[in-house]
Structure formats: structure tokens, C-alpha cells
Design a protein around this motif. Structure first.
Motif, short mmCIF file in Angstrom:
data_model
loop_
_atom_site.label_atom_id
_atom_site.label_comp_id
_atom_site.label_asym_id
_atom_site.label_seq_id
_atom_site.Cartn_x
_atom_site.Cartn_y
_atom_site.Cartn_z
N TRP A 84 11.58 -49.86 2.84
CA TRP A 84 12.15 -51.20 2.81
C TRP A 84 11.28 -52.20 2.04
O TRP A 84 11.73 -53.31 1.75
CB TRP A 84 12.33 -51.73 4.24
CG TRP A 84 13.42 -51.02 4.99
CD1 TRP A 84 14.49 -50.39 4.49
CD2 TRP A 84 13.51 -50.91 6.42
NE1 TRP A 84 15.28 -49.87 5.48
CE2 TRP A 84 14.70 -50.18 6.70
CE3 TRP A 84 12.72 -51.32 7.49
CZ2 TRP A 84 15.11 -49.86 7.99
CZ3 TRP A 84 13.13 -51.03 8.78
CH2 TRP A 84 14.31 -50.30 9.03
N GLY A 85 10.03 -51.85 1.77
CA GLY A 85 9.12 -52.77 1.10
C GLY A 85 8.75 -53.94 1.99
O GLY A 85 8.57 -55.06 1.50
N LEU A 86 8.64 -53.68 3.28
CA LEU A 86 8.35 -54.73 4.27
C LEU A 86 7.24 -54.26 5.19
O LEU A 86 7.26 -53.12 5.66
CB LEU A 86 9.59 -55.08 5.10
CG LEU A 86 10.79 -55.67 4.38
CD1 LEU A 86 11.99 -55.73 5.33
CD2 LEU A 86 10.48 -57.05 3.83
N LYS A 87 6.32 -55.15 5.51
CA LYS A 87 5.30 -54.85 6.50
C LYS A 87 5.88 -55.09 7.88
O LYS A 87 6.51 -56.12 8.13
CB LYS A 87 4.07 -55.72 6.29
CG LYS A 87 2.89 -55.33 7.18
CD LYS A 87 1.66 -56.20 6.87
CE LYS A 87 0.49 -55.78 7.76
NZ LYS A 87 -0.72 -56.60 7.50
N LEU A 88 5.69 -54.13 8.79
CA LEU A 88 6.32 -54.21 10.10
C LEU A 88 5.32 -54.51 11.22
O LEU A 88 5.69 -55.13 12.22
CB LEU A 88 7.05 -52.90 10.41
CG LEU A 88 8.19 -52.56 9.44
CD1 LEU A 88 8.73 -51.17 9.74
CD2 LEU A 88 9.31 -53.58 9.53
N PHE A 89 4.09 -54.06 11.11
CA PHE A 89 3.10 -54.27 12.17
C PHE A 89 1.79 -54.78 11.57
O PHE A 89 1.37 -54.34 10.50
CB PHE A 89 2.82 -52.96 12.92
CG PHE A 89 3.96 -52.48 13.78
CD1 PHE A 89 4.09 -52.93 15.09
CD2 PHE A 89 4.90 -51.60 13.28
CE1 PHE A 89 5.13 -52.49 15.88
CE2 PHE A 89 5.95 -51.16 14.07
CZ PHE A 89 6.07 -51.62 15.38
N ASP A 90 1.17 -55.68 12.28
CA ASP A 90 -0.22 -56.03 12.03
C ASP A 90 -1.08 -55.24 13.01
O ASP A 90 -0.63 -54.91 14.13
CB ASP A 90 -0.46 -57.53 12.24
CG ASP A 90 0.15 -58.37 11.12
OD1 ASP A 90 0.09 -57.91 9.95
OD2 ASP A 90 0.70 -59.45 11.42
N ARG A 91 -2.29 -54.95 12.60
CA ARG A 91 -3.17 -54.15 13.45
C ARG A 91 -4.45 -54.93 13.74
O ARG A 91 -5.49 -54.71 13.09
CB ARG A 91 -3.47 -52.81 12.78
CG ARG A 91 -2.21 -51.92 12.69
CD ARG A 91 -2.42 -50.75 11.75
NE ARG A 91 -1.25 -49.86 11.73
CZ ARG A 91 -0.15 -50.10 11.03
NH1 ARG A 91 -0.04 -51.22 10.32
NH2 ARG A 91 0.85 -49.24 11.04
N PRO A 92 -4.37 -55.86 14.67
CA PRO A 92 -5.58 -56.59 15.07
C PRO A 92 -6.54 -55.65 15.79
O PRO A 92 -6.20 -54.49 16.05
CB PRO A 92 -5.03 -57.68 16.01
CG PRO A 92 -3.78 -57.10 16.54
CD PRO A 92 -3.20 -56.26 15.44
N PRO A 93 -7.74 -56.14 16.13
CA PRO A 93 -8.73 -55.27 16.77
C PRO A 93 -8.21 -54.56 18.01
O PRO A 93 -8.60 -53.43 18.30
CB PRO A 93 -9.88 -56.23 17.11
CG PRO A 93 -9.75 -57.32 16.10
CD PRO A 93 -8.29 -57.49 15.85
#
Length: 316
Positions: A48-57
Motif C-alpha cells: 500500500w505504500g503506507l507506514k502502519l506501525f511505529d516502534r517506540p522503545p
């Protein structure tokens, strides 16, 4: 812009990961490895060319993209599961199609049908009515209840009810006549007659059984249907000749009374009929067993009330 449809497993992985905010729990829920979930999420992001999750600490965080898409995917999966359950239920819940005489349906089966539904809520009964034995294949009928002698070549038949025939009238009707003391006196009151029906007991036969030979009936109102004749009797229009199966409930409720203690067994009985090939299907067996039990109760009720009559015949 056109987007390629993603794999179904990847959608489940996204919905589960978005709900748990944890790839490990999402993997356990979907019975796959954590690396498989991570791979499926990465595949969706590339597709999809989309970021789905951020991965914080610590843990995971949904991006705005995932916050928009996850509820849509959750609704799609829920709707799909509900639709599949409905379709499976419809396939499993095949109705039992039952054909019978209209008079028997109205006066005997329908008043008792709720008890069958209480015992077998998983079986729907679809009723049709015909005067003659239907063709099971062309009419789409599973079983039939028929009035006859039980000899139906190529079909399985089970005796349900033996019947007796007797005159009935409204409780107030005899008050208009002072001479209803013996069967012959019925020749002087309005008799409710049926149009020609060889399977239906006739007044001539009943009078002969009552010891009245060569009875001459006066012309009166004729009905094409037993229910019409009984309704006319309840309204005080005359005396009808009734089958015990048709009037048991009305006698018990006091809508009708029986006249004279003449025992006139019917020459035909009610049978449950079905093709031999389907006679042991669970739905058919359940309906047959229930009918037999209900018929036994009805027969016992008739035996208990057979002597409750308005006026007994004089001893000869």
C-alpha cells in the motif's frame, strides 16, 4: 490509483496486531510465528505504500494510517464471519415440508404445532394442503398426512389416528327442539351436509348404525369443507356429522356438544406417509415420533370423553 488486494492472512494479522499492539499476542491468536506476523505487516506496508506501525522503545503504536484502516478491516472480518454463519445456518435449517387435508391441518395439527416447535426449535414446518395424495418429488413434499387405509405402494405409512364419527351441534341448539330424544328425531332438524366426498362418512351410514333404516334426509345447506360445516354447527345452524379428530378441542372447550351414544367407527384412519428412502431421516423421525405421541394423547382424551353426550339414545 489502483491498489492490489492484500492476502487475507495479512489483513487478519493487521487487525489482530492493531488490537493487541503486540506482534507476539497477534501471532498466538492467529496460530503463526511472530516473524510471520511481522512479515505480513511489512508486506502490507510495501503493497500500500503506507507506514502502519511505529516502534517506540516499548511496544507498538498505530500510525494515523493504521488508525483509519484497522476499524475498517475489523468490520469487514466481523461481517464476513457473520455472513458465513448465517449461510451455514440456512443450509443446515432445511424445512420439513408437510402436506395434509386442510380440515386436519386447521382443526388438529395447527393447534398442537407449538408443542413441536418447543421440543424441536431447530426444525421448521412448512404446511401445504391438498385433498389428494401429492407426488413427493414434483410437489417438493417430505411427508404427508392422509386419510385412508394405509396401503400406499412404494411409501412408508404409519398409523396415527383411528376415528369415530358422531353428530355435533351448538350447546343451545337442542333448546329449540323438544323432541331430540333418539337418533331418528334428527331427521326433523336441519342437518348440515357435505358435498360429495367418498372418504367422508355420510349421514345415511350413521343413521343405519343408529338403527334407523332407510333414513330420508331433507335437503339443507351443503358445504365443500368440514370446517365450514362445523362452523355452521357452532353458530346454531344445524347438526353436523363430525370426525373425532376434528372436534376434540371444540368439545372440550364447550363450543360443540355430542349427540347420542352411537359408536360409529370410521372406515378410514389418518396415516403419516413418506417415501421409503427418507423415512429414517432425523427430521422425519422427530416429526413422526411427536405425531404418534400427540395422537395417543388425543385418542386417550376421546376415550375419556366418549360418554359425555348431550342425550343418550333410548334403549331399544
Amino acid at each position: 490509483m489502483t491498489f492490489r488486494n492484500p492476502p487475507f492472512a495479512a489483513l487478519r494479522a493487521l487487525e489482530s496486531a492493531a488490537r493487541h499492539l503486540n506482534f507476539t499476542r497477534a501471532a498466538k491468536e492467529n496460530n503463526v510465528t511472530q516473524s510471520a506476523v511481522s512479515h505480513q505487516i511489512r508486506h502490507l506496508e510495501e503493497l500500500w505504500g503506507l507506514k502502519l506501525f511505529d516502534r517506540p522503545p516499548r511496544g507498538l503504536a498505530l500510525t494515523h494510517n493504521a488508525q483509519v484502516l484497522a476499524p475498517l478491516i475489523r468490520k469487514f472480518l466481523d461481517d464476513l464471519e457473520m455472513s458465513l454463519e448465517t449461510l451455514h445456518t440456512e443450509v443446515e435449517r432445511v424445512p420439513l415440508r408437510v402436506d395434509m387435508l386442510q380440515s386436519f391441518s386447521v382443526k388438529w395439527l395447527v393447534p398442537r404445532l407449538r408443542r413441536f416447535h418447543d421440543e424441536h426449535p431447530e426444525i421448521d414446518i412448512w404446511i401445504s394442503t391438498h385433498d389428494e395424495l401429492v407426488d413427493f418429488s414434483s410437489h417438493g413434499v417430505d411427508v404427508a398426512i392422509r386419510l385412508g387405509h394405509g396401503d400406499y405402494p412404494g411409501l412408508a405409512s404409519t398409523l396415527l389416528l383411528k376415528e369415530h364419527v358422531f353428530p355435533v351441534c351448538s350447546p343451545d341448539f337442542p333448546k329449540r327442539y323438544d323432541n331430540l330424544n333418539e337418533p331418528a328425531d334428527l331427521l326433523s332438524v336441519p342437518l348440515l351436509l357435505r358435498l360429495g366426498d367418498p372418504a367422508h362418512p355420510n349421514w345415511e351410514g350413521w343413521f343405519k348404525m343408529a338403527g334407523v333404516d332407510d333414513a330420508v334426509l331433507t335437503e339443507g345447506t351443503r358445504f365443500p369443507d368440514t370446517n365450514m360445516a362445523l362452523q355452521a354447527a357452532m353458530e346454531g345452524q344445524g347438526v353436523a356429522l363430525a370426525r373425532s379428530a376434528h372436534v376434540g378441542d371444540d368439545l372440550k372447550a364447550g363450543h360443540l356438544v355430542r349427540l347420542f351414544d352411537v359408536d360409529y367407527p370410521s372406515s378410514v384412519s389418518y396415516y403419516l406417509v413418506c417415501p421409503n428412502a427418507t423415512s429414517e431421516k432425523p427430521r422425519v423421525v422427530a416429526f413422526r415420533d411427536w405425531l404418534i405421541a400427540e395422537a395417543k394423547i388425543a385418542q386417550e382424551e376421546y376415550d375419556r370423553t366418549a360418554g359425555v353426550i348431550l342425550k343418550p339414545a333410548r334403549a331399544s
